[in-house]
Design an enzyme around this catalytic site. Structure first.
Site, mmCIF file in Angstrom:
data_model
loop_
_atom_site.group_PDB
_atom_site.id
_atom_site.type_symbol
_atom_site.label_atom_id
_atom_site.label_comp_id
_atom_site.label_asym_id
_atom_site.label_seq_id
_atom_site.Cartn_x
_atom_site.Cartn_y
_atom_site.Cartn_z
ATOM 1 N N ASP A 216 -75.556 -18.764 -37.034
ATOM 2 C CA ASP A 216 -74.348 -19.035 -36.420
ATOM 3 C C ASP A 216 -73.308 -19.504 -37.383
ATOM 4 O O ASP A 216 -73.107 -20.650 -37.186
ATOM 5 C CB ASP A 216 -74.669 -19.731 -35.079
ATOM 6 C CG ASP A 216 -73.659 -20.370 -34.382
ATOM 7 O OD1 ASP A 216 -72.785 -19.332 -34.358
ATOM 8 O OD2 ASP A 216 -73.647 -21.537 -34.006
ATOM 9 N N LYS B 240 -70.041 -17.949 -37.534
ATOM 10 C CA LYS B 240 -68.791 -17.487 -36.952
ATOM 11 C C LYS B 240 -67.869 -17.093 -38.014
ATOM 12 O O LYS B 240 -66.833 -17.697 -38.077
ATOM 13 C CB LYS B 240 -68.218 -18.530 -36.077
ATOM 14 C CG LYS B 240 -69.238 -19.216 -34.928
ATOM 15 C CD LYS B 240 -68.579 -20.232 -34.083
ATOM 16 C CE LYS B 240 -69.428 -20.824 -33.070
ATOM 17 N NZ LYS B 240 -70.713 -21.510 -33.404
ATOM 18 N N HIS C 23 -64.792 -15.684 -39.683
ATOM 19 C CA HIS C 23 -63.471 -15.507 -39.500
ATOM 20 C C HIS C 23 -62.431 -15.557 -40.588
ATOM 21 O O HIS C 23 -62.160 -16.664 -41.122
ATOM 22 C CB HIS C 23 -63.033 -16.523 -38.289
ATOM 23 C CG HIS C 23 -61.623 -16.238 -37.801
ATOM 24 N ND1 HIS C 23 -61.113 -17.092 -36.890
ATOM 25 C CD2 HIS C 23 -60.760 -15.060 -37.864
ATOM 26 C CE1 HIS C 23 -60.236 -16.604 -36.345
ATOM 27 N NE2 HIS C 23 -59.736 -15.445 -37.141
ATOM 28 N N PRO D 105 -60.733 -8.943 -43.372
ATOM 29 C CA PRO D 105 -61.827 -7.846 -43.317
ATOM 30 C C PRO D 105 -62.976 -7.851 -44.473
ATOM 31 O O PRO D 105 -64.065 -7.869 -44.130
ATOM 32 C CB PRO D 105 -61.142 -6.638 -43.017
ATOM 33 C CG PRO D 105 -59.894 -7.092 -42.381
ATOM 34 C CD PRO D 105 -59.466 -8.228 -43.143
ATOM 35 N N THR E 106 -63.759 -9.669 -46.840
ATOM 36 C CA THR E 106 -64.474 -11.018 -47.026
ATOM 37 C C THR E 106 -65.615 -11.116 -45.686
ATOM 38 O O THR E 106 -66.707 -11.595 -46.095
ATOM 39 C CB THR E 106 -63.549 -12.291 -47.070
ATOM 40 O OG1 THR E 106 -62.676 -12.352 -48.154
ATOM 41 C CG2 THR E 106 -64.471 -13.552 -47.215
ATOM 42 N N THR F 160 -67.512 -22.309 -25.670
ATOM 43 C CA THR F 160 -67.978 -23.248 -24.391
ATOM 44 C C THR F 160 -67.209 -24.527 -23.963
ATOM 45 O O THR F 160 -67.339 -25.060 -22.975
ATOM 46 C CB THR F 160 -69.254 -23.001 -24.257
ATOM 47 O OG1 THR F 160 -70.041 -23.804 -25.511
ATOM 48 C CG2 THR F 160 -69.963 -21.571 -24.247
ATOM 49 N N GLY G 203 -80.322 -26.429 -27.067
ATOM 50 C CA GLY G 203 -80.496 -27.599 -28.306
ATOM 51 C C GLY G 203 -81.114 -28.802 -27.813
ATOM 52 O O GLY G 203 -82.579 -28.598 -27.936
#
Length: 245
Positions: free
Chosen positions: A71, A73, A75, A78, A80, A131, A221
């Protein structure tokens, strides 16, 4: 191209539960992991643990039979992002994610980077709206849509780019399954058994509610990692889900 991890030794689990490992110490993390069964869950490794402990920690989990959701994420531009996703596939993870807000070119590049891995490629999913975010948080960013509408817009873009699914809140799952079909995977954090504290998640549901809403994989978790008997807690969650199925 094949991943470097040995997959044959990993347990096959039908459980939708993914336990979030949020530790700042390798020994403590592995001490917890050694108390649970890879047939009862998968494990999520996030930014803090991966930065502290590196790829070897993922290999340690693989050696214990667990499938891993990396996880991080991603960002970025493209090229990389594509290289990072390919590196995750080389590591042999079960699932990896990117931010949908990175746009269509970034997500398409990430998907194409996994083509050489064939059936050994990890699931590639995109994060829609975190979330922890509420309408006021989006307004601070100049986004006037509600969290649900903005998440739906990003999820539709994700599907058009050919990814496997999205991270979303359980409240959005019913809508997403209706609009995008059963094959589009939904991964939901903020899942907490009845009686657990909400913590830093704002949009939460119980495992049973999440399953009924159409969530495919639910991230849990502290209710598990801080349990006096995490193995028993996992078994109880899985039993409750099998009764609801």
């Amino acid at each position: 191209m094949t991943s470097t991890a040995i997959t044959s030794s990993r347990a096959v689990t039908s459980s939708p539960v993914v336990v979030a490992l949020d530790y700042d110490n390798r020994d403590k993390a592995l001490a917890f992991v050694d108390r649970i069964d890879p047939r009862d869950c998968r494990l999520k490794v996030g930014k803090e643990m991966f930065t502290l402990l590196g790829p070897q920690f993922v290999r340690d989990l693989h050696q214990r039979g667990f499938e891993v959701f990396l996880d991080l994420k991603f960002h970025d531009i493209p090229n990389t992002t594509a290289r990072a996703v390919a590196a995750a596939a080389e590591l042999g993870v079960w699932m990896v994610n990117v931010h949908a807000s990175g746009g269509a070119r970034m997500m398409t590049a990430a998907r194409e980077a996994l083509l050489p891995f064939g059936k050994e490629a990890p699931l590639l999913i995109a994060v829609t709206v975190l979330t922890s975010m509420e309408a006021s948080d989006l307004q601070d960013l100049g986004i006037t849509l509600s969290p649900a509408d903005y998440a739906a817009k990003l999820a539709a873009l994700t599907q058009r780019c050919g990814l496997d699914g999205v991270v979303c809140s359980a409240q959005e799952a019913v809508r997403f399954k209706q609009e995008m079909g059963q094959a589009f995977k939904l991964v939901t954090p903020g899942i907490r058994p009845q009686g657990s504290e909400a913590g830093d998640q704002r949009r939460i549901m119980t495992p049973e509610q999440a399953q009924a809403a159409g969530v495919d994989y639910m991230v849990i978790g502290r209710p598990v990692t801080q349990s006096a008997d995490p193995a028993a807690t996992l078994r109880a969650i899985n039993v409750s889900l099998s009764k609801e199925a």
